[in-house]
Design a protein around this motif. Structure first.
Motif, PDB file in Angstrom:
ATOM      1  N   LEU A 268       0.873  -1.211  -0.380  1.00 41.48           N
ATOM      2  CA  LEU A 268       0.384   0.154  -0.365  1.00 41.48           C
ATOM      3  C   LEU A 268       1.033   1.290   0.096  1.00 41.48           C
ATOM      4  N   PHE A 269       1.967   1.424   0.610  1.00 44.80           N
ATOM      5  CA  PHE A 269       3.073   2.407   0.855  1.00 44.80           C
ATOM      6  C   PHE A 269       3.180   2.144  -1.000  1.00 44.80           C
ATOM      7  N   PHE A 270       3.824   1.773  -1.820  1.00 43.55           N
ATOM      8  CA  PHE A 270       3.874   2.191  -3.204  1.00 43.55           C
ATOM      9  C   PHE A 270       2.940   2.650  -3.148  1.00 43.55           C
ATOM     10  N   TYR A 271       1.690   1.944  -3.301  1.00 43.22           N
ATOM     11  CA  TYR A 271       0.599   2.194  -4.245  1.00 43.22           C
ATOM     12  C   TYR A 271       0.484   3.905  -3.867  1.00 43.22           C
ATOM     13  N   GLY A 272       0.571   3.605  -2.508  1.00 42.38           N
ATOM     14  CA  GLY A 272      -0.557   5.351  -1.860  1.00 42.38           C
ATOM     15  C   GLY A 272       0.602   6.676  -2.888  1.00 42.38           C
ATOM     16  N   LEU A 337       3.349   0.358 -14.491  1.00 40.10           N
ATOM     17  CA  LEU A 337       3.432   0.337 -15.878  1.00 40.10           C
ATOM     18  C   LEU A 337       2.750   1.707 -16.626  1.00 40.10           C
ATOM     19  N   ARG A 338       1.754   1.583 -15.711  1.00 38.32           N
ATOM     20  CA  ARG A 338       0.714   3.407 -15.851  1.00 38.32           C
ATOM     21  C   ARG A 338       2.355   3.957 -15.502  1.00 38.32           C
ATOM     22  N   THR A 339       2.996   4.489 -14.234  1.00 45.15           N
ATOM     23  CA  THR A 339       3.382   5.622 -14.163  1.00 45.15           C
ATOM     24  C   THR A 339       4.588   5.858 -14.435  1.00 45.15           C
ATOM     25  N   THR A 425       8.021   1.372  -7.685  1.00 47.38           N
ATOM     26  CA  THR A 425       7.320   0.381  -7.728  1.00 47.38           C
ATOM     27  C   THR A 425       7.540  -1.370  -8.549  1.00 47.38           C
ATOM     28  N   PHE A 426       7.729  -0.968  -9.362  1.00 49.03           N
ATOM     29  CA  PHE A 426       7.946  -2.372  -9.841  1.00 49.03           C
ATOM     30  C   PHE A 426       8.872  -3.398  -9.321  1.00 49.03           C
ATOM     31  N   ALA A 428       8.963  -2.634  -6.252  1.00 43.81           N
ATOM     32  CA  ALA A 428       8.133  -2.678  -5.142  1.00 43.81           C
ATOM     33  C   ALA A 428       7.462  -4.457  -4.744  1.00 43.81           C
ATOM     34  N   THR A 429       6.582  -4.509  -6.465  1.00 44.57           N
ATOM     35  CA  THR A 429       5.931  -5.316  -7.184  1.00 44.57           C
ATOM     36  C   THR A 429       7.324  -7.112  -7.444  1.00 44.57           C
ATOM     37  N   VAL A 430       7.864  -6.452  -7.761  1.00 44.93           N
ATOM     38  CA  VAL A 430       8.196  -7.885  -7.687  1.00 44.93           C
ATOM     39  C   VAL A 430       8.608  -8.795  -6.046  1.00 44.93           C
ATOM     40  N   ALA A 431       8.995  -7.690  -4.855  1.00 39.83           N
ATOM     41  CA  ALA A 431       8.891  -7.812  -3.596  1.00 39.83           C
ATOM     42  C   ALA A 431       8.197  -8.518  -3.507  1.00 39.83           C
ATOM     43  N   PHE A 432       6.568  -7.767  -3.317  1.00 41.77           N
ATOM     44  CA  PHE A 432       5.580  -8.591  -2.802  1.00 41.77           C
ATOM     45  C   PHE A 432       5.341  -9.745  -3.497  1.00 41.77           C
ATOM     46  N   GLY A 433       5.886 -10.534  -4.530  1.00 45.81           N
ATOM     47  CA  GLY A 433       5.488 -11.498  -5.429  1.00 45.81           C
ATOM     48  C   GLY A 433       6.420 -12.891  -4.342  1.00 45.81           C
TER      49      GLY A 433
END
Length: 470
Positions: A268-272, A337-339, A425-426, A428-433
């Motif tokens: 949520l931190f990176f999403y926010g 990707l959007r960012t 954010t990318f 962070a996505t890999v880390a969460f995955g």
């Protein structure tokens, strides 16, 4: 064996619209529509007033820091008073007055930096530099109005979400996404209308020095939408729970004991942060880089919001099919990707393509976030954990993005800011995955029959989705 005529009758009956849910849809329509009027073009309004990117970031961050405290406080007030309708009506009316008052904030003076030997572009640069150092009357007026409006605007969210879930009840909680899709209708429609009216006003006015008339539609839209939301709030079929407990700070410890909750808050931190960057600085970058008309910006928002609708409807099925963690990881990756793409577009119309990803990054993502928060929360503490989630996402993470984003935009430029945030954010996505893959998956524990991922709810959703969209 069911008689064919009886089965046909049952299918016909399942298409009836529950009139008790119409106020919920209208409430989201008007509230988020008002939010769209207030926030979509706010950064452009601040730029029009003479604010720099750093000052804009400070103002947005200040509002979001207040968001850390207000949601639990307003939620506890609503629970204690046991009159959520009265709380909502008050918040909407206060928000209408405070947000609309920003229209009367005067433009920042250039402090006599203009002279006959300096070009217009150099004047703007010099004035902006002095604004950063001086923080004049315009800046402080905006701070006061933002602070006053924060109590109402930010406080509406926990009361609204808990009220909607209360009206739906445990058996119909899977219909939450069906109600919330109307928020996307309001958001996109308001952005498109305000952008069109703003362009028409600017063309008729010409020189906008000393006047805010080009932004009249923005603030008039806030007043109309919030007043309509207050009227709808009075018609809500609210069932008050007399034994419901308010927010308790010790619930935070229970929630944070779970490794999944800690990883979720990290996501949520990176999403926010990315949400703040896109909401605050995307239109600013587009106007500086391409001199984009507001109508194109509004069209990009409208198309993105329109694509929220199918993803809101499909959220229940996708959660059932793939699970929360997979969708969260997918949604955050699309946000990265959007960012990133927003930084490398070469013309204004390409923003329409990048903003079309909003259906995934908001329409699907936020419904899954709310559902996953409910799943992680201890039994009976869903509302408290929802307040924690919203305070962390819309308060801490968003304020970091607003404040740091303004400083980076000012020092390194907008393109660098968007590439940096997209790349982070990318990661962070890999880390969460990786975390989701390595941590042993626990069996899903259904706390009530209305959970959106239960097979019973899923079956009902397929059967009744057409009855609950309109």
């Amino acid at each position: 064996m069911v008689h064919p005529d009886k089965a046909s009758t049952d299918r016909t009956c399942s298409c009836r619209i529950n009139t008790n849910y119409i106020p919920l849809k209208l409430l989201y329509l008007f509230f988020i529509g008002g939010q769209s009027c207030a926030t979509t073009y706010r950064s452009l309004f601040m730029r029009h007033l003479g604010m720099s990117t750093q000052q804009t970031g400070v103002i947005w961050a200040f509002e979001r820091v207040v968001s850390v405290i207000i949601p639990p406080f307003i939620g506890a007030l609503s629970d204690k008073s046991r009159h959520p309708k009265a709380v909502l009506i008050t918040l909407f009316l206060v928000g209408a007055v405070t947000l609309s008052s920003m229209y009367f904030v005067p433009q920042e003076e250039s402090l006599n930096l203009t002279n006959s030997n300096v070009s217009a572009s150099e004047n703007v640069t010099a004035a902006t530099h002095v604004d950063i150092e001086e923080y004049g009357q315009t800046f402080w007026l905006l701070v006061v109005l933002v602070f006053a409006s924060s109590f109402s605007v930010v406080g509406i969210y926990p009361v609204l979400e808990s009220t909607v879930l209360g009206v739906l009840g445990p058996q119909n909680r899977y219909k939450f996404g069906h109600q919330r899709l109307w928020a996307s209708v309001g958001y996109g429609g308001a952005a498109l209308i305000v952008g069109y009216l703003k362009d028409r006003s600017a063309e008729s006015i010409g020189d906008m020095t000393g006047t805010n008339r080009a932004f009249l539609s923005m603030f008039a839209g806030v007043m109309v939408c919030y007043c309509c939301a207050a009227i709808v709030s009075a018609k809500l079929p609210v069932r008050v729970k007399r034994d419901h407990e308010g927010f308790r700070f010790q619930d935070l410890k229970i929630f944070l004991k779970k490794p999944d909750a800690c990883a979720f808050l990290g996501l949520l931190f990176f999403y926010g942060i990315d949400s703040a960057i896109l909401e605050i600085y995307l239109f600013w970058l587009a106007e500086v880089k391409f001199e984009t008309p507001s109508f194109i910006l509004g069209a990009s928002t409208f198309i993105g919001a329109a694509l929220d609708i199918p993803f809101c409807l499909a959220a229940g099925y996708l959660t059932k099919r793939f699970g929360h963690k997979t969708l969260l990881c997918f949604g955050l990756g699309v946000m990265a990707l959007r960012t990133f793409l927003s930084a490398i577009v070469v013309n204004a119309w390409q923003l329409v393509a990048t903003e079309s990803l909003r259906g995934i990054t908001w329409g699907l993502m936020f419904v899954v976030i709310c559902s996953y928060t409910s799943k992680l929360s201890p039994k009976g503490l869903e509302a408290s954990c929802m307040g924690i989630m919203q305070a962390f996402l819309f308060g801490i993470a968003y304020s970091v993005g607003a404040l740091a984003g303004g400083a980076i935009f000012n020092l390194m430029g907008g393109e660098f800011l968007f590439i940096l945030c997209g790349s982070a954010t990318f990661v962070a996505t890999v880390a969460f995955g990786m975390f989701s893959f390595l941590v042993k998956k626990k069996p899903y524990e259904m706390k009530d029959p209305g959970d959106c991922t239960s097979s019973l709810a899923f079956g009902k959703e397929v059967a009744e989705s057409s009855a609950d969209v309109l």
